[in-house]
Design a protein around this motif. Structure first.
Motif, short mmCIF file in Angstrom:
data_model
loop_
_atom_site.label_atom_id
_atom_site.label_comp_id
_atom_site.label_asym_id
_atom_site.label_seq_id
_atom_site.Cartn_x
_atom_site.Cartn_y
_atom_site.Cartn_z
N ALA A 263 0.80 -1.23 0.00
CA ALA A 263 0.00 0.00 0.00
C ALA A 263 0.83 1.28 0.00
CB ALA A 263 -0.95 0.00 1.19
N LYS A 264 2.11 1.19 0.29
CA LYS A 264 2.95 2.39 0.32
C LYS A 264 3.92 2.47 -0.86
CE LYS A 264 2.73 2.89 5.36
NZ LYS A 264 3.51 3.01 6.63
N ILE B 67 4.25 8.57 -7.88
CA ILE B 67 4.21 8.16 -9.28
C ILE B 67 3.00 8.78 -9.98
CG2 ILE B 67 2.84 6.06 -8.96
CD1 ILE B 67 4.79 4.68 -10.91
N GLN B 68 3.15 9.09 -11.26
CA GLN B 68 2.07 9.66 -12.07
C GLN B 68 1.81 8.80 -13.29
OE1 GLN B 68 3.43 13.63 -13.06
NE2 GLN B 68 2.23 14.52 -11.38
N LYS C 203 -3.92 8.98 -9.05
CA LYS C 203 -4.15 8.13 -7.87
C LYS C 203 -4.46 6.70 -8.28
CE LYS C 203 -7.07 7.71 -3.75
NZ LYS C 203 -8.19 8.31 -2.96
N LEU C 204 -5.35 6.56 -9.29
CA LEU C 204 -5.69 5.22 -9.74
C LEU C 204 -4.50 4.54 -10.39
CD1 LEU C 204 -7.73 2.97 -10.19
CD2 LEU C 204 -8.49 4.14 -12.28
N TYR C 205 -3.69 5.29 -11.15
CA TYR C 205 -2.51 4.71 -11.77
C TYR C 205 -1.58 4.12 -10.71
CZ TYR C 205 1.81 4.24 -14.41
OH TYR C 205 2.95 3.73 -14.99
N ARG C 206 -1.37 4.85 -9.63
CA ARG C 206 -0.51 4.35 -8.56
C ARG C 206 -1.08 3.07 -7.97
NH1 ARG C 206 0.56 6.75 -2.48
NH2 ARG C 206 2.29 5.33 -1.97
#
Length: 498
Positions: free
Chosen positions: A224-225, A230-231, A266-269
């Motif tokens: 989770a971390k 990242i983008q 956020k979703l990509y990460r």
């Protein structure tokens, strides 16, 4: 002859018999089908790369004919295009498990064929959207010896779901060891060991289908971390500034705002985080195959049911379009006779899985199958002929706009497809992905798209308006020949324009 010598001789004879038996046994097949994994993200998986891609062949032009979960998975099971299965969407009236089930399509799938060929078959993970719907909660489709698929809760979240495990309910909660990818990973390893111990003469087929990186892309707690800061990649078509050449459903989109961009990143990460557990799952499977002496006699295929876009052409996160990000998917294959480190650039598709598995099993697929066996390509051979055109199909979603037409309501919006959440679904189309690098789409609105993906890989310039009339007619005729064809006639029509 002393007792020690006799024991050694007997052990040698047994060893030869076991080796001969293993050599005579048909190859095992492990088919790993991820959910909404695009090619760019797949390339970021180090264990998949080292354990599968580098040990075999990378199919670099591998496509789905319809970029949506249920239609793609039915095409995988049957080797047919959507116009021949009738499954275009994830829900009634045009798709989903309920329509697949009611139409009897499950009576003849790669599972039933391989079972009849003597394989021990297993599915772990995602089956078809809506399963089990109106069928009993303990329903196991024909052809599967081992079955573990969620029937309640929301398995896309990774926790708090109920599994149908061989007809019995198996509840999973929110503990770390309930994380769905890990559960099916361990079940797969157990199935391999059980098969080797209890059915040593019987080859096995495993369909391993995690629910990730599909949204909401919940990672395992241990990951989770990861990937802080990242983008999503800012590709050339990211938040495309000029879409005046695109069809109306794209032209009406505003550029992405800051809130959408933050959501995409956020979703990509989270998607990248979920791939870490899939990477570990692949390592677990490969290690188990090696530990049980099965790796050298097992084909391992790694792919996805769809591609995925995130910000390209002003589109929020999703799929279900004819753009390259959505229809191009990874396919990596290792196994007996598959050259290591090789790339394959012929045009291949998800309809090819079923006939491929049939050939590996030594059987002929039913005549209704549209796809082609990949076995020659897997072994580095050059077939005398191969498809030059792949049919693309799509039915309009609930957010599309039909100019001058009354839209027939379709399925409810996919709750995790932002394309539909935002009400900007693509209009219905048919078209072609050609071996020469062309993408051609003709929409039911009367609009067209045509891209030269060699010179314009980001599909920034729709060149249909500048295309000579003879070529427009050629593409329309070729599409028309394919969109109603089936079986051998369809494969013949793929070879050249009429």
């Amino acid at each position: 002859m002393g007792p020690i010598f006799r024991r050694r001789l007997w052990a040698a004879v047994i060893g030869l018999l076991v080796a001969a038996s293993a050599a005579a046994k048909a190859p095992n097949i492990v088919f790993i089908l991820t959910d909404d994994l695009d090619v760019a993200a797949a390339a970021q998986m180090p264990l998949v790369k080292s354990l599968i891609t580098d040990q075999g062949t990378n199919f670099r032009r591998h496509y789905v004919s319809l970029s949506l979960c249920c239609p793609s998975r039915v095409a995988t099971l049957r080797g047919q295009f959507a116009h021949n299965t009738g499954i275009y969407t994830n829900n009634l009236p045009d798709g989903g498990f309920e329509l697949t089930h009611s139409q009897g399509l499950e009576s003849s799938t790669l599972a039933t064929w391989l079972t009849s060929a003597g394989y021990r078959t297993a599915l772990f993970g995602k089956y078809l959207n809506g399963y089990p719907d109106t069928a009993p909660a303990d329903f196991v489709p024909p052809g599967w010896n081992e079955w573990m698929s969620p029937v309640a809760g929301d398995p896309h979240d990774g926790f708090n779901y109920t599994m149908n495990h061989n007809g019995k309910a198996e509840n999973h909660g929110s503990n770390e060891n309930d994380y769905l990818t890990d559960v099916i990973s361990n079940a797969t390893a157990g199935f391999i060991r059980d098969s080797v111990n209890r059915f040593p003469q019987q080859p096995f087929f495993i369909y391993l289908a995690p629910y990730t990186p599909h949204s909401p892309a919940t990672p395992a707690p241990r990951h989770a971390k990861a990937f802080k800061g990242i983008q999503a990649p800012r590709t050339p078509s990211w938040n495309e500034s000029d879409v005046s050449d695109k069809p109306a459903w794209v032209r009406t989109l505003p550029t992405l705002n800051s809130t959408q961009i933050q959501g995409i990143d956020k979703l990509y990460r989270k998607r990248r985080q979920t791939l870490l557990s899939i990477d570990e799952m692949v390592q677990n499977v490969i290690q188990t195959l090696s530990d049980t002496g099965q790796l050298s006699n097992t084909y391992v295929l790694f792919s996805s049911d769809n591609g995925y876009h995130q910000g390209q052409h002003r589109l929020d996160s999703g799929k279900n379009t004819g753009f390259e990000e959505d229809i191009l998917v990874p396919l990596y294959v290792r196994g007996p006779g598959v050259p290591a480190g090789r790339t394959e650039d012929r045009l291949t598709a998800n309809v090819d899985y079923a006939p491929t598995f049939a050939e590996i099993a030594g059987i002929a697929p039913p005549s209704f199958v549209d796809g082609r066996s990949l076995v020659p390509l897997m072994h580095g051979q050059t077939p005398p002929t191969w498809r030059q055109a792949l049919l693309l199909e799509h039915k309009a979603g609930p957010g599309s706009k039909l100019v001058g037409k009354q839209k027939t309501p379709r399925e409810p919006a996919d709750p995790w497809d932002a394309l539909n959440i935002e009400g900007n679904g693509a209009d219905g189309y048919v078209g072609l992905r050609l071996a020469d690098g062309t993408t051609y789409l003709e929409y039911e609105t009367g609009e067209h798209e045509l891209y030269n993906n060699i010179n314009d890989p980001s599909q920034l310039r729709n060149i249909y308006a500048q295309t000579p009339p003879w070529n427009k007619q050629r593409l329309a005729d070729w599409t028309g020949a394919l969109k109603t064809a089936s079986g051998a006639a369809l494969r013949e029509a793929e070879l050249d324009a009429p």
